[in-house]
Motif scaffolding. Sequence first.
Motif, PDB file in Angstrom:
ATOM      1  N   LEU A 161      28.315  -7.083   4.489  1.00  0.00           N
ATOM      2  CA  LEU A 161      27.247  -7.879   3.902  1.00  0.00           C
ATOM      3  C   LEU A 161      27.536  -8.154   2.431  1.00  0.00           C
ATOM      4  CD1 LEU A 161      24.381  -9.153   3.839  1.00  0.00           C
ATOM      5  CD2 LEU A 161      23.486  -6.843   3.428  1.00  0.00           C
ATOM      6  N   VAL A 162      27.957  -7.128   1.711  1.00  0.00           N
ATOM      7  CA  VAL A 162      28.274  -7.294   0.292  1.00  0.00           C
ATOM      8  C   VAL A 162      29.440  -8.255   0.105  1.00  0.00           C
ATOM      9  CG1 VAL A 162      29.127  -6.097  -1.774  1.00  0.00           C
ATOM     10  CG2 VAL A 162      27.346  -5.052  -0.357  1.00  0.00           C
ATOM     11  N   ASN A 163      30.512  -8.069   0.873  1.00  0.00           N
ATOM     12  CA  ASN A 163      31.673  -8.951   0.752  1.00  0.00           C
ATOM     13  C   ASN A 163      31.313 -10.395   1.077  1.00  0.00           C
ATOM     14  OD1 ASN A 163      33.450  -6.899   0.008  1.00  0.00           O
ATOM     15  ND2 ASN A 163      33.983  -6.408   2.118  1.00  0.00           N
ATOM     16  N   SER A 164      30.544 -10.590   2.135  1.00  0.00           N
ATOM     17  CA  SER A 164      30.175 -11.943   2.545  1.00  0.00           C
ATOM     18  C   SER A 164      29.260 -12.615   1.539  1.00  0.00           C
ATOM     19  CB  SER A 164      29.470 -11.901   3.912  1.00  0.00           C
ATOM     20  OG  SER A 164      30.299 -11.348   4.902  1.00  0.00           O
ATOM     21  N   CYS A 165      28.422 -11.819   0.894  1.00  0.00           N
ATOM     22  CA  CYS A 165      27.443 -12.374  -0.037  1.00  0.00           C
ATOM     23  C   CYS A 165      28.067 -12.779  -1.364  1.00  0.00           C
ATOM     24  CB  CYS A 165      26.329 -11.354  -0.266  1.00  0.00           C
ATOM     25  SG  CYS A 165      24.980 -11.951  -1.313  1.00  0.00           S
ATOM     26  N   PHE A 166      28.985 -11.983  -1.869  1.00  0.00           N
ATOM     27  CA  PHE A 166      29.424 -12.172  -3.251  1.00  0.00           C
ATOM     28  C   PHE A 166      30.843 -12.706  -3.413  1.00  0.00           C
ATOM     29  CE2 PHE A 166      26.103  -8.834  -3.594  1.00  0.00           C
ATOM     30  CZ  PHE A 166      25.192  -9.579  -4.337  1.00  0.00           C
ATOM     31  N   LEU A 167      31.598 -12.844  -2.342  1.00  0.00           N
ATOM     32  CA  LEU A 167      32.956 -13.352  -2.450  1.00  0.00           C
ATOM     33  C   LEU A 167      33.057 -14.736  -1.830  1.00  0.00           C
ATOM     34  CD1 LEU A 167      34.996 -10.141  -1.520  1.00  0.00           C
ATOM     35  CD2 LEU A 167      34.652 -11.120  -3.805  1.00  0.00           C
ATOM     36  N   SER A 168      33.744 -15.621  -2.540  1.00  0.00           N
ATOM     37  CA  SER A 168      33.964 -16.969  -2.024  1.00  0.00           C
ATOM     38  C   SER A 168      35.388 -17.407  -2.356  1.00  0.00           C
ATOM     39  CB  SER A 168      32.940 -17.949  -2.604  1.00  0.00           C
ATOM     40  OG  SER A 168      32.991 -17.955  -4.018  1.00  0.00           O
ATOM     41  N   HIS A 169      35.760 -18.596  -1.931  1.00  0.00           N
ATOM     42  CA  HIS A 169      37.123 -19.107  -2.037  1.00  0.00           C
ATOM     43  C   HIS A 169      37.659 -18.969  -3.470  1.00  0.00           C
ATOM     44  CE1 HIS A 169      40.369 -22.110  -2.269  1.00  0.00           C
ATOM     45  NE2 HIS A 169      40.504 -21.912  -0.971  1.00  0.00           N
ATOM     46  N   GLY A 170      38.836 -18.334  -3.590  1.00  0.00           N
ATOM     47  CA  GLY A 170      39.504 -18.204  -4.872  1.00  0.00           C
ATOM     48  C   GLY A 170      39.094 -16.999  -5.693  1.00  0.00           C
ATOM     49  N   ASP A 171      38.088 -16.251  -5.249  1.00  0.00           N
ATOM     50  CA  ASP A 171      37.653 -15.073  -6.000  1.00  0.00           C
ATOM     51  C   ASP A 171      38.674 -13.944  -5.895  1.00  0.00           C
ATOM     52  OD1 ASP A 171      35.302 -16.170  -6.906  1.00  0.00           O
ATOM     53  OD2 ASP A 171      34.070 -15.322  -5.304  1.00  0.00           O
ATOM     54  N   GLU A 172      38.633 -13.071  -6.879  1.00  0.00           N
ATOM     55  CA  GLU A 172      39.493 -11.884  -6.916  1.00  0.00           C
ATOM     56  C   GLU A 172      38.622 -10.657  -6.710  1.00  0.00           C
ATOM     57  OE1 GLU A 172      42.653 -11.528 -10.114  1.00  0.00           O
ATOM     58  OE2 GLU A 172      41.213 -10.027 -10.826  1.00  0.00           O
ATOM     59  N   VAL A 173      39.028  -9.790  -5.775  1.00  0.00           N
ATOM     60  CA  VAL A 173      38.299  -8.554  -5.520  1.00  0.00           C
ATOM     61  C   VAL A 173      39.261  -7.384  -5.688  1.00  0.00           C
ATOM     62  CG1 VAL A 173      38.685  -8.790  -3.018  1.00  0.00           C
ATOM     63  CG2 VAL A 173      36.903  -7.253  -3.859  1.00  0.00           C
ATOM     64  N   TRP A 174      38.797  -6.336  -6.346  1.00  0.00           N
ATOM     65  CA  TRP A 174      39.617  -5.160  -6.606  1.00  0.00           C
ATOM     66  C   TRP A 174      39.163  -4.008  -5.726  1.00  0.00           C
ATOM     67  CZ3 TRP A 174      43.775  -4.494 -10.006  1.00  0.00           C
ATOM     68  CH2 TRP A 174      44.107  -5.625 -10.753  1.00  0.00           C
ATOM     69  N   VAL A 175      40.132  -3.338  -5.099  1.00  0.00           N
ATOM     70  CA  VAL A 175      39.819  -2.220  -4.211  1.00  0.00           C
ATOM     71  C   VAL A 175      40.749  -1.054  -4.522  1.00  0.00           C
ATOM     72  CG1 VAL A 175      38.923  -3.631  -2.327  1.00  0.00           C
ATOM     73  CG2 VAL A 175      41.353  -3.124  -2.411  1.00  0.00           C
ATOM     74  N   ALA A 176      40.211   0.151  -4.433  1.00  0.00           N
ATOM     75  CA  ALA A 176      41.022   1.344  -4.653  1.00  0.00           C
ATOM     76  C   ALA A 176      42.003   1.525  -3.504  1.00  0.00           C
ATOM     77  CB  ALA A 176      40.123   2.569  -4.774  1.00  0.00           C
ATOM     78  N   ASP A 177      43.151   2.113  -3.811  1.00  0.00           N
ATOM     79  CA  ASP A 177      44.166   2.342  -2.782  1.00  0.00           C
ATOM     80  C   ASP A 177      43.673   3.300  -1.708  1.00  0.00           C
ATOM     81  OD1 ASP A 177      46.717   1.897  -1.691  1.00  0.00           O
ATOM     82  OD2 ASP A 177      47.493   3.741  -2.584  1.00  0.00           O
ATOM     83  N   ASN A 178      42.679   4.132  -2.053  1.00  0.00           N
ATOM     84  CA  ASN A 178      42.144   5.091  -1.082  1.00  0.00           C
ATOM     85  C   ASN A 178      40.808   4.618  -0.500  1.00  0.00           C
ATOM     86  OD1 ASN A 178      40.462   5.376  -3.272  1.00  0.00           O
ATOM     87  ND2 ASN A 178      40.795   7.573  -3.547  1.00  0.00           N
ATOM     88  N   ILE A 179      40.594   3.308  -0.488  1.00  0.00           N
ATOM     89  CA  ILE A 179      39.344   2.758   0.010  1.00  0.00           C
ATOM     90  C   ILE A 179      39.202   3.016   1.507  1.00  0.00           C
ATOM     91  CG2 ILE A 179      40.240   0.484   0.619  1.00  0.00           C
ATOM     92  CD1 ILE A 179      37.724  -0.745  -0.556  1.00  0.00           C
ATOM     93  N   TYR A 180      37.953   3.046   1.964  1.00  0.00           N
ATOM     94  CA  TYR A 180      37.649   3.148   3.389  1.00  0.00           C
ATOM     95  C   TYR A 180      38.423   2.073   4.152  1.00  0.00           C
ATOM     96  CZ  TYR A 180      34.588   2.906   7.560  1.00  0.00           C
ATOM     97  OH  TYR A 180      34.085   2.881   8.835  1.00  0.00           O
ATOM     98  N   GLY A 181      39.238   2.490   5.118  1.00  0.00           N
ATOM     99  CA  GLY A 181      40.174   1.599   5.782  1.00  0.00           C
ATOM    100  C   GLY A 181      39.578   0.313   6.346  1.00  0.00           C
ATOM    101  N   PRO A 182      38.477   0.369   7.101  1.00  0.00           N
ATOM    102  CA  PRO A 182      37.902  -0.865   7.646  1.00  0.00           C
ATOM    103  C   PRO A 182      37.444  -1.858   6.580  1.00  0.00           C
ATOM    104  CG  PRO A 182      37.148   1.015   8.906  1.00  0.00           C
ATOM    105  CD  PRO A 182      37.891   1.574   7.733  1.00  0.00           C
ATOM    106  N   ASN A 183      37.061  -1.375   5.400  1.00  0.00           N
ATOM    107  CA  ASN A 183      36.717  -2.296   4.318  1.00  0.00           C
ATOM    108  C   ASN A 183      37.956  -3.066   3.892  1.00  0.00           C
ATOM    109  OD1 ASN A 183      35.516  -3.666   2.213  1.00  0.00           O
ATOM    110  ND2 ASN A 183      35.035  -1.860   1.001  1.00  0.00           N
ATOM    111  N   MET A 184      39.072  -2.378   3.761  1.00  0.00           N
ATOM    112  CA  MET A 184      40.315  -3.048   3.409  1.00  0.00           C
ATOM    113  C   MET A 184      40.695  -4.082   4.464  1.00  0.00           C
ATOM    114  SD  MET A 184      42.874  -3.510   1.366  1.00  0.00           S
ATOM    115  CE  MET A 184      43.158  -2.122   0.256  1.00  0.00           C
TER     116      MET A 184
END
Length: 400
Positions: A90-113
Amino acid sequence: MKYDPQTALIHAPRKAPQYIETVQPPLFRASTIIFKNTSALFDRHWTDDYDYSYGTHGTPTTYTLGDNIAQIEGGDYCLLAPSGLSAINLVNSCFLSHGDEVWVADNIYGPNMEHLRNLETRYNILVKVYNPIDINSFQPSDKAKLIWLEAAGSVTLEFPDLINFVKKAKEAKVLTALDNTWGAGLAFNAFDFGEEHLSVDLTIHALTKYPSGGGDVLMGSVVTQNKNLHHQLFRMHALQGIAISGDDAALVQRSLASMKIRYQQQSQSALTVLQWLKLQEQIIQVLHPADEHSAGHEYWKEVCETKQSAGLVSVIFKPEYDMTAIRSFCDNLSLFKLGFSWGGPISLVMLYNLSEMRRLPQQHLQHGLLVRFCIGLEKPEDLIQDIANALEKMNKPQSQ
């Protein structure tokens, strides 16, 4: 007017009073919600705090649970979702759109990645991976929109420098979303880091874990203090038809009163098991934020003033123990059951090959296969004996 028995069954002439005082709040099961009159229908708005219009948008049962989760986390507004992953999406769909940059930790929850990589392929969203124990690896560009934080990190349990990551994101006008499932709103308050106005923007929580506590309900939440962010999420929540059942909400609500007690017990039991694991010759490294040798221990002490932690302990076996040996160890456990998730009454175990999971160098981790223990409500001495028995029975290294 006298009705046919079938009609009278549906439109009962007598109705018991709807509200009495009980220990648990009433359970509402609803898809359709009946409006008293046309004024009630048209004089409402979806941004009202309690907009009773259709079951997907909320009932007293779901709103009550949402209010309580928001209070536990230190926020003001809460949306519920069918699972933790659904809340993340829900968060990803709401706040990310074409061309945006998102930062994730290398140890992030796998399904989120996985979800973000899918968005990267389909919508040209740029996914950037940072080292959770190196704040300098987070270098947002002017296209950066969102950073995902996780404390402690998935599987390897590194605790990041949350305060400075949030500060840096705020300076770059990057939205901060914290997967707060590990902390459960109990280990620390992500909306108050002890400095004026310093907080994350959103916390995401797999209520499947500690709030449920029974290993039998899937649910997630998104909490914020910002009404504008809440309304953006609420709109997307409605457009995607995200909803939970009243029965599931009632089950989680029932468990909330005991959550702090369960969290404290599992935290203490994990520390007891941790100290024993550090003495075992088969194990080369033990991972837990409360351990002084674990990555991010100083940040855990800084943020988690209660010195509590979730009941998770990971260990890395010496390199000579191959996957066959580790599988043998897991199969020989009796009290620990092989399964995903945590926070329930039964202790769980899961095995991982970090070389297949991480993208950045892992100098702080020893080489070897990893096993994660999720401590339940059993007596810790019994769990220690179970691990000792399995270590005794596990396949010996090939070099022996």
